[in-house]
Design an enzyme around this catalytic site. Structure first.
Site, mmCIF file in Angstrom:
data_model
loop_
_atom_site.group_PDB
_atom_site.id
_atom_site.type_symbol
_atom_site.label_atom_id
_atom_site.label_comp_id
_atom_site.label_asym_id
_atom_site.label_seq_id
_atom_site.Cartn_x
_atom_site.Cartn_y
_atom_site.Cartn_z
ATOM 1 N N TYR A 90 0.863 -1.185 0.000
ATOM 2 C CA TYR A 90 0.000 0.000 0.000
ATOM 3 C C TYR A 90 0.897 1.231 0.000
ATOM 4 O O TYR A 90 1.883 1.289 0.718
ATOM 5 C CB TYR A 90 -0.876 -0.022 1.253
ATOM 6 C CG TYR A 90 -2.066 0.898 1.195
ATOM 7 C CD1 TYR A 90 -3.058 0.736 0.233
ATOM 8 C CD2 TYR A 90 -2.220 1.935 2.113
ATOM 9 C CE1 TYR A 90 -4.158 1.571 0.186
ATOM 10 C CE2 TYR A 90 -3.325 2.780 2.078
ATOM 11 C CZ TYR A 90 -4.291 2.588 1.103
ATOM 12 O OH TYR A 90 -5.377 3.419 1.057
ATOM 13 N N MET A 303 -9.895 -4.227 -8.309
ATOM 14 C CA MET A 303 -10.078 -5.557 -7.738
ATOM 15 C C MET A 303 -9.724 -6.673 -8.709
ATOM 16 O O MET A 303 -9.306 -7.742 -8.297
ATOM 17 C CB MET A 303 -11.507 -5.705 -7.230
ATOM 18 C CG MET A 303 -11.679 -5.088 -5.844
ATOM 19 S SD MET A 303 -13.408 -4.870 -5.260
ATOM 20 C CE MET A 303 -14.330 -5.947 -6.307
ATOM 21 N N VAL A 327 -9.104 8.311 -0.743
ATOM 22 C CA VAL A 327 -9.688 9.055 0.380
ATOM 23 C C VAL A 327 -8.612 9.487 1.387
ATOM 24 O O VAL A 327 -8.741 10.544 2.004
ATOM 25 C CB VAL A 327 -10.817 8.220 1.042
ATOM 26 C CG1 VAL A 327 -10.246 7.060 1.838
ATOM 27 C CG2 VAL A 327 -11.705 9.100 1.903
#
Lengths: 396, 396
Positions: A90, A303, A327
């Protein structure tokens, strides 16, 4: 799974070292004679598969002084991004630190959650004991019973905003509902009676977008994955949340799909102004092709692990704009907007226009063993039956 | 090729039906006793391969009356989009009409050009004989000696704007230089000393972007196709135009390319804020990957005929925006901006900061045979040695 977990917890023997009186609801936390909090955190010292690298670390937190606040967590969800962060894939990296009294640097997992302020240093302004706070930025480390931090890392939920709101609702509002809310608001103005289209409609963001769209008078085409069974039940469930149309990826890719879109949209007179994509690959391309000229297509996930493939004509002749949304970065850049967005979603929740996502509540009590907490992370990784897991702290 | 064409024209015998005196420079056009203009146009009645479907149509134009203007074309380029339009694969469709005295509807080819006003109806405002005009929108039909139209279809070049400007310069400014100008201006503010990157750097748009970028203090990374020979000469040529760096597609795709970009951009401190893409495929993806966060990547062509393939991370985590640009639609939406843009480019041309593209001038005289005009279209289709062709009207 939830009920099994609950009964297991109920039968859990007390550790001999914990005085029985501390387990009364009024004295639930093990606090030392000097006001030190005993805290536990799910931590990792290196990236890897969560069950292999996570461990439960116990440490103590000194009384809040100066500009420090002490927090007790109430609810912290297990999001896919948390798992990717532990895996090291990430882009928002955790902070490895020795501040939790470890010989080597460790990071606390978890990015989202809600906590109660239980200690306030004398220089802290704008926060008081009993306040509920959420995290301003990712990588806070929310999978822990307690934390000590400074006010600049926190967003306070005003008393009016949290009225009638559960800890799980407050603890899961920052990521999925905020993502849906901003994507529906910040890229193009979809007018009442106009359409948006999204894939992953069954995800947390997807369900949030359906409900926000309905509250704002928008129509939606919602794409779900094909699955061996339960398609009709899921279609009904999303329709009840407010989806105008729900189709499977197979239906999206079928030759006649554009004709069906024309029927739904009054021959195209009601424009599909916005696409929300968390899948990628050919299903995303097919979705982009039904957009009206000048539409925006916002990607927030992949995904399928496949890239976006875009015919140049969509960009050049149809003037479709392809953007992304994250976000975490958005919240860093717009902390005030984050506070307003969260409070608005909680307001909709209070009014019954926004429902909880289907979460699997995972109780985290003081004595809950490490194995059980890690099993819950693994459960979300593999897909709970009902949805994602959320740690709900009790008697900590 | 140009010199051969010129000598051929010079030797062309006069048609017996044309009175010799009309070929004097002062009376170059065949005009009837009643003021009718004799006109020729390259037309087509159906889509197809240009050499197969184009034909030279002769007709007469009545004197301009009421709100009509009569134009005599001065220069009309042969752009790839013109050819795509004849092939029927361009989204901007030509107008098929019987207004040119044909039994079946025909369309006049060509979208760009400059013409001189030679007749003005009594109700026309703002135009006078001798004015130079360009077309406001595509599909005007510019591959013709004369046209009759209304003022709303035209953009007038003010006398100050055309001072010292050749017909070829004025006739080729609306598409390629305007495209480069708007793409450098309308998507993101690239500050002085910051970078843009583009492929197809050797194209009309690419050369315009290099020159405009230089005039505005921007640095540029320019990608050209690999070619068996002449790479170094082309790199030098583009560097002389103002390119900061020129690389081949092979260099762009090489593993070390990102390291080289870091060197050029002071370790990334000078951001690459904008990408201009007319190629698509893997070369476009590689170009997008060197962009700074929040950059814009504008697609205006797809010469590789391959789609754009975008890793989701570029959109989500790097917040790169992917847009398209189509100068025809832009001009329709912003006619006033088009006039200003054209006049600004002509101003830069006058000041010597903007050079002509390498065009192959194709003389179109009254007697030039159809086969020669069509051969020029075919020549652009197949790639002239020096660049695209431009019809230059003489003695028409």
């Amino acid at each position: 799974m939830a009920s099994k977990r609950l009964s297991h917890t109920a039968l859990r023997p007390l550790l001999p070292s914990t005085p029985p009186k501390l387990l009364r609801p009024s004295a639930r936390r093990p606090i030392s004679a000097y006001g030190y909090e005993q805290a536990k955190a799910l931590t990792f010292t290196q990236y890897g598969d969560p069950p292999a690298v996570l461990s439960l670390h116990t440490h103590s937190i000194s009384p809040a002084h100066s500009s420090l606040l002490t927090l007790r967590f109430l609810a912290s969800p297990i999001n896919p991004a948390d798992i990717n962060q532990i895996q090291g894939v990430y882009p928002s990296k955790p902070v490895f630190t020795t501040a939790l009294s470890t010989p080597s640097p460790i990071a606390v997992a978890g990015n989202e959650g809600v906590a109660e302020v239980i200690g306030v240093g004398d220089k802290v302004k704008g926060f008081a004991k009993g306040d509920w706070v959420i995290m301003k930025a990712p990588s806070f480390g929310t999978w822990r019973t307690h934390a000590q931090t400074t006010a600049d890392k926190l967003v306070k939920l005003e008393p009016a905003a949290r009225e009638g709101i559960s800890a799980v609702q407050a603890g899961t509002v920052s990521i999925n509902p905020c993502t849906a809310y901003r994507m529906l608001s910040d890229f193009v103005k979809v007018g009442e009676g106009e359409w948006f289209v999204q894939n992953g409609a069954n995800s947390g963001v997807g369900r949030a977008a359906i409900q926000l769209g309905k509250a704002w008078g928008l129509k939606s085409i919602n794409v779900i994955r094909d699955r061996p069974e339960g398609v009709e039940a899921l279609k009904r469930e999303l329709a009840e949340l407010g989806a105008t149309v729900v189709v499977t990826e197979g239906e999206l890719l079928a030759r006649e799909f554009r004709e069906r879109v024309k029927e739904w949209t009054d021959g195209g007179r009601e424009e599909v102004r916005l696409g929300l994509n968390c899948v990628g690959g050919e299903a995303a391309t097919a979705m982009a092709k039904i957009l009206a000229p000048h539409a925006h297509f916002v990607t927030y996930g992949a995904m399928s692990k496949k890239p976006l493939v875009l015919p140049a004509s969509l960009l050049i002749f149809k003037d479709v704009h392809f953007d992304g949304f994250w976000v975490s970065k958005w919240a860093e850049w717009h902390p005030e907007e984050k506070k307003k967005t969260v409070e608005h979603v909680l307001e909709l929740t209070r009014r019954g226009e926004f429902k909880d996502m289907p979460f699997e509540q995972v109780p985290w009590e003081w004595e809950t063993p490490e194995s059980e907490l890690i099993a819950a992370v693994k459960g979300t990784l593999e897909g709970f039956r009902k949805g994602k897991g959320v740690f709900v702290f009790k008697n900590t």
